[in-house]
Design a protein around this motif. Sequence first.
Motif, PDB file in Angstrom:
ATOM      1  N   LEU A 169      43.140  32.603  44.966  1.00 64.44           N
ATOM      2  CA  LEU A 169      41.971  31.777  45.570  1.00 64.44           C
ATOM      3  C   LEU A 169      42.539  30.552  46.078  1.00 64.44           C
ATOM      4  CD1 LEU A 169      39.211  32.634  42.857  1.00 64.44           C
ATOM      5  CD2 LEU A 169      39.616  33.703  45.024  1.00 64.44           C
ATOM      6  N   GLY A 170      41.998  30.094  47.272  1.00 66.07           N
ATOM      7  CA  GLY A 170      42.528  28.623  47.814  1.00 66.07           C
ATOM      8  C   GLY A 170      41.647  27.673  47.057  1.00 66.07           C
ATOM      9  N   PHE A 171      41.724  26.536  47.717  1.00 64.68           N
ATOM     10  CA  PHE A 171      41.271  25.435  47.341  1.00 64.68           C
ATOM     11  C   PHE A 171      39.630  25.325  47.939  1.00 64.68           C
ATOM     12  CE2 PHE A 171      45.503  23.761  46.494  1.00 64.68           C
ATOM     13  CZ  PHE A 171      45.207  23.699  45.233  1.00 64.68           C
ATOM     14  N   GLY A 172      38.689  24.643  47.173  1.00 64.10           N
ATOM     15  CA  GLY A 172      37.248  24.544  47.937  1.00 64.10           C
ATOM     16  C   GLY A 172      36.362  25.645  47.664  1.00 64.10           C
ATOM     17  N   ILE A 173      35.773  26.201  48.710  1.00 64.43           N
ATOM     18  CA  ILE A 173      34.841  27.263  48.540  1.00 64.43           C
ATOM     19  C   ILE A 173      35.506  28.302  47.811  1.00 64.43           C
ATOM     20  CG2 ILE A 173      33.130  28.579  49.529  1.00 64.43           C
ATOM     21  CD1 ILE A 173      32.951  26.455  51.978  1.00 64.43           C
ATOM     22  N   PRO A 174      36.768  28.670  48.299  1.00 62.22           N
ATOM     23  CA  PRO A 174      37.462  30.060  47.607  1.00 62.22           C
ATOM     24  C   PRO A 174      37.223  29.964  46.097  1.00 62.22           C
ATOM     25  CG  PRO A 174      38.402  29.360  49.576  1.00 62.22           C
ATOM     26  CD  PRO A 174      37.567  28.447  49.124  1.00 62.22           C
ATOM     27  N   GLN A 175      37.360  28.632  45.446  1.00 57.39           N
ATOM     28  CA  GLN A 175      37.492  28.686  44.096  1.00 57.39           C
ATOM     29  C   GLN A 175      36.142  28.975  43.181  1.00 57.39           C
ATOM     30  OE1 GLN A 175      38.811  24.446  44.242  1.00 57.39           O
ATOM     31  NE2 GLN A 175      40.345  24.895  42.935  1.00 57.39           N
ATOM     32  N   LYS A 176      34.984  28.970  44.136  1.00 60.75           N
ATOM     33  CA  LYS A 176      33.638  29.423  43.454  1.00 60.75           C
ATOM     34  C   LYS A 176      33.422  30.929  43.454  1.00 60.75           C
ATOM     35  CE  LYS A 176      31.082  25.668  45.639  1.00 60.75           C
ATOM     36  NZ  LYS A 176      30.323  25.173  44.581  1.00 60.75           N
ATOM     37  N   VAL A 177      34.555  31.625  43.958  1.00 64.98           N
ATOM     38  CA  VAL A 177      34.408  33.157  44.141  1.00 64.98           C
ATOM     39  C   VAL A 177      34.321  33.612  42.617  1.00 64.98           C
ATOM     40  CG1 VAL A 177      35.716  35.207  44.686  1.00 64.98           C
ATOM     41  CG2 VAL A 177      35.553  33.542  46.331  1.00 64.98           C
ATOM     42  N   LEU A 178      35.355  33.056  41.867  1.00 61.17           N
ATOM     43  CA  LEU A 178      35.331  33.234  40.425  1.00 61.17           C
ATOM     44  C   LEU A 178      33.986  33.714  39.785  1.00 61.17           C
ATOM     45  CD1 LEU A 178      38.226  31.201  38.672  1.00 61.17           C
ATOM     46  CD2 LEU A 178      38.001  33.714  38.400  1.00 61.17           C
ATOM     47  N   ASN A 179      32.983  32.676  40.224  1.00 61.45           N
ATOM     48  CA  ASN A 179      31.804  32.633  39.227  1.00 61.45           C
ATOM     49  C   ASN A 179      30.854  33.796  39.961  1.00 61.45           C
ATOM     50  OD1 ASN A 179      32.224  30.095  38.327  1.00 61.45           O
ATOM     51  ND2 ASN A 179      31.515  28.819  40.318  1.00 61.45           N
ATOM     52  N   TYR A 180      31.237  34.920  40.745  1.00 59.16           N
ATOM     53  CA  TYR A 180      30.552  35.783  41.366  1.00 59.16           C
ATOM     54  C   TYR A 180      31.109  37.150  41.262  1.00 59.16           C
ATOM     55  CZ  TYR A 180      27.824  32.068  42.837  1.00 59.16           C
ATOM     56  OH  TYR A 180      27.087  31.013  43.083  1.00 59.16           O
ATOM     57  N   ILE A 181      32.163  37.289  40.340  1.00 58.18           N
ATOM     58  CA  ILE A 181      32.702  38.710  40.106  1.00 58.18           C
ATOM     59  C   ILE A 181      32.161  39.679  39.482  1.00 58.18           C
ATOM     60  CG2 ILE A 181      34.862  39.792  39.336  1.00 58.18           C
ATOM     61  CD1 ILE A 181      35.349  38.324  41.988  1.00 58.18           C
ATOM     62  N   ASP A 182      31.701  40.669  39.741  1.00 59.59           N
ATOM     63  CA  ASP A 182      30.952  41.663  38.674  1.00 59.59           C
ATOM     64  C   ASP A 182      31.623  41.917  37.367  1.00 59.59           C
ATOM     65  OD1 ASP A 182      29.890  44.056  37.700  1.00 59.59           O
ATOM     66  OD2 ASP A 182      29.477  45.128  39.615  1.00 59.59           O
ATOM     67  N   LYS A 183      30.798  41.892  36.506  1.00 59.01           N
ATOM     68  CA  LYS A 183      31.466  41.879  35.044  1.00 59.01           C
ATOM     69  C   LYS A 183      32.077  43.285  34.642  1.00 59.01           C
ATOM     70  CE  LYS A 183      29.820  37.670  34.311  1.00 59.01           C
ATOM     71  NZ  LYS A 183      30.719  36.315  34.111  1.00 59.01           N
ATOM     72  N   GLU A 184      31.595  44.102  35.638  1.00 62.12           N
ATOM     73  CA  GLU A 184      32.094  45.383  35.142  1.00 62.12           C
ATOM     74  C   GLU A 184      33.635  45.587  35.794  1.00 62.12           C
ATOM     75  OE1 GLU A 184      30.497  47.821  33.315  1.00 62.12           O
ATOM     76  OE2 GLU A 184      29.273  45.959  33.153  1.00 62.12           O
ATOM     77  N   LYS A 185      34.000  44.832  36.516  1.00 60.08           N
ATOM     78  CA  LYS A 185      35.407  44.492  37.228  1.00 60.08           C
ATOM     79  C   LYS A 185      36.400  43.894  36.545  1.00 60.08           C
ATOM     80  CE  LYS A 185      33.353  45.003  42.127  1.00 60.08           C
ATOM     81  NZ  LYS A 185      33.591  44.368  43.341  1.00 60.08           N
ATOM     82  N   THR A 186      37.417  44.338  36.387  1.00 61.74           N
ATOM     83  CA  THR A 186      38.507  43.729  35.825  1.00 61.74           C
ATOM     84  C   THR A 186      39.528  43.119  37.241  1.00 61.74           C
ATOM     85  OG1 THR A 186      38.836  45.322  34.009  1.00 61.74           O
ATOM     86  CG2 THR A 186      40.740  43.873  34.418  1.00 61.74           C
TER      87      THR A 186
END
Length: 224
Positions: free
Chosen positions: A25-42
């Motif tokens: 993940l790059g800086f800025g908005i991409p860093q927010k992606v971590l917050n929206y990963i499906d809990k069922e996914k590794t």
Amino acid sequence: MVMAIKDMMAKRAAEEIQNGNVVNLGFGIPQKVLNYIDKEKTVFFHAENGILGAGPAAHKGQEDPDIVDSGCVPITAVKGASYFDSADSFGLVRSGKLDITILGALEVAANGDLANWIVPGEVVPGMGGAMDLAKKAKKVIAITMHTDKKGVPKLRDRCRLPLTATNCVSLIITDIAVLKVTENGFLLTELFEGHTAEEVIEKTAARVEVSENIRIISYNQESK
């Protein structure tokens, strides 16, 4: 609940990540992606400074000075995370082991060229690992506002700013739409609720083809 547009952009980007992917993940908005990963996914998040298995930002008071991302922001590490030096880290990137990289963008061209590291006349620390990430990841997603603060389009026929990498971006997520990069240029496939295809065409400095089946992404996290 209404979600802020930058969070909606990050949530949409998270949909592209599949179980078992290795992702940077790059800086800025991409860093927010971590917050929206499906809990069922590794998912194995990579940071160029030498972590595979990076987790969300550390809570205040629980920071470990030895566990930081490539921007020196204190983060957590998931169970099973591994640590290595920068040479091994970039060896992983350059060998094509990254499934996805999600990067911010200053400009994206209709052929997938990416400019995301410098605006002439401004002081910047350098390109960092963006060139390696953009050229070697199996899939490059650019996430950016559709226009700059002056209303100038960031999606263009050709980039005007110095390039990070050529012919690398395959998907673009902006604050108004989602577009694919095809052999014919930009293809509009999705709109954030409240926006139109005509608006996307008007705010893009290149030809835009419009998909027959446009998905509408709702601000209340529900998709139509």
